[in-house]
Design a protein around this motif. Sequence first.
Motif, short mmCIF file in Angstrom:
data_model
loop_
_atom_site.label_atom_id
_atom_site.label_comp_id
_atom_site.label_asym_id
_atom_site.label_seq_id
_atom_site.Cartn_x
_atom_site.Cartn_y
_atom_site.Cartn_z
N THR A 31 46.26 33.62 54.80
CA THR A 31 46.31 33.24 53.45
C THR A 31 45.19 33.94 52.58
O THR A 31 45.06 33.86 51.40
CB THR A 31 46.63 31.79 53.26
N SER A 32 44.23 34.49 53.50
CA SER A 32 42.90 34.85 52.71
C SER A 32 43.21 36.12 51.60
O SER A 32 43.91 37.14 52.36
CB SER A 32 41.76 35.11 53.77
N PRO A 33 43.07 36.37 50.32
CA PRO A 33 43.18 37.51 49.71
C PRO A 33 42.41 38.59 50.02
O PRO A 33 42.65 39.96 49.81
CB PRO A 33 42.99 37.08 48.12
N SER A 34 41.03 38.45 50.81
CA SER A 34 40.18 39.51 51.11
C SER A 34 40.03 39.43 52.69
O SER A 34 39.74 38.29 53.15
CB SER A 34 38.85 39.22 50.40
N ARG A 35 39.99 40.34 53.54
CA ARG A 35 39.78 40.52 54.88
C ARG A 35 38.25 41.00 54.98
O ARG A 35 37.92 41.24 56.32
CB ARG A 35 40.84 41.42 55.56
N ARG A 95 38.18 44.46 43.91
CA ARG A 95 38.81 43.99 42.99
C ARG A 95 40.32 43.91 43.42
O ARG A 95 40.77 44.01 44.67
CB ARG A 95 38.79 45.06 41.68
N ALA A 96 40.97 43.41 42.41
CA ALA A 96 42.47 42.95 42.64
C ALA A 96 43.12 44.30 43.05
O ALA A 96 44.12 44.07 44.06
CB ALA A 96 43.25 42.35 41.63
N ASP A 97 42.81 45.44 42.56
CA ASP A 97 43.60 46.63 43.32
C ASP A 97 42.86 47.29 44.42
O ASP A 97 42.90 48.46 44.40
CB ASP A 97 43.60 47.69 41.91
N GLY A 123 38.09 33.78 46.03
CA GLY A 123 38.77 34.07 47.23
C GLY A 123 37.92 35.38 47.88
O GLY A 123 38.54 36.10 48.30
N GLY A 124 36.76 35.84 47.53
CA GLY A 124 36.22 37.12 47.77
C GLY A 124 36.79 38.17 46.90
O GLY A 124 36.26 39.41 47.28
N ILE A 125 37.49 38.02 45.85
CA ILE A 125 37.88 39.05 44.95
C ILE A 125 37.29 39.13 43.82
O ILE A 125 37.16 37.67 43.06
CB ILE A 125 39.71 38.88 45.01
N ALA A 126 36.95 40.25 43.10
CA ALA A 126 36.33 40.14 41.86
C ALA A 126 37.21 40.14 40.70
O ALA A 126 38.27 41.16 40.73
CB ALA A 126 35.31 41.11 41.78
#
Length: 293
Positions: free
Chosen positions: A30-34, A56-58, A84-87
Motif C-alpha cells: 500500500t506504500s505510494p512510493s517504492r 511527485r505524484a506524477d 508517504g514519501g511523495i512531495a
Amino acid sequence: MRPHTPFADRHWDGSRHTPHPHRPLRVAATSPSRLLRAGQSGRCRRCGHHIDWYQRADQRPIALHPTELAASRVPASCRWHLSGGIAHPHGDGSAWCRIPHLVICPGPTPTAPTGPHLESVRRRLAVRTRRLIDTGLFTPAPETTCPAPSSTCEPSARRGSPCRPVVQMLLSRYLAQAPLEDLRCVTQSRQRSRCSQPVLTPATPQGVWTLLPANPQRGQLALPTGTMAVYDLSRLPYTEQLRWRTQRCPSHAATPGAADLTPAGWQPFDPLLHAAHIHTRLPHPPPGRHREA
C-alpha cells in the motif's frame, strides 16, 4: 569452588541468547512510493548545498531544501509537504512546510518574488557558496545540453537506439535517460546495491521501432505536424509495459516487495521541450524490429 563454564547458547549470567533473525527489507504493497530514502540526498550542481530528492505524484523528481521552514513566512505558491514519501505542491495545514531548492538556490536568478525571509535565506546560501568556491571545495557545473541531432544524438548502426529515445507505453510517451540497451534496473539487490541487470532482455517481449505523428499530448503546445521515431511498447501486455515504466528487470518485476534505490529515469515527453530528441528516421535495431506507421 569449581568455576562455572557457561554454555555456548547462554550469556555469562546463564540467561539465554535471543538471536534476532535478519529480515529482508520490503516495501508495503500500500506504500505510494517504492523509493528508499537512503541515498536520495545530494548536492546542487549550481551552488553546492545539500538537497533531498523526492518524487511527485506524477513520478517526476523534485529537489527540496533539506530543512523545514515556518509556513507563515513562505508564500503559498512555494509550500510543499510530504505524505508517504511523495512531495505535494501545497501546504498540509501545519505550521511547517518544505520548499523547492530552486526557490532559494543562489545559482540561477529568481524569476518570481519570494518574500524577505526567503531572500535572506538565499543570501546566506550565496555567501556559503562563495566560501566553498574560494576555498576550492566546490566548482559550479557548467550548463550542459544534449548535442545537436545531427551529431551524437543521431541514430547509428552501432547502437540500437538514439542517445535518449522516445518510448510509447501505457498510452503515453516518455523520454528515456539513456539508450534502451543501457537502461538498468533501479531495484536494490541482495548485496544492497543497485541491480545491474538491464531492462531490455532477449528473453522478454520487445517493442518495435516505428514512425508515429509527433502530436502533442493534452496540455502541451502544438508543433508543426510530422513523424518521429518512437519505440512502441503499446502492443505488449499491461504487466510488461508496467515493468518498463517502473524500470525493473524481469526478476525484480516478479518481486513486488523489492525497494528501489533510485527513481526511474523517464520524463514525460514534450515535443516543444525535447525537440532535440526528435528523429525523423528509424534507427538500426536487429532485423525484423521495424514497423512503418
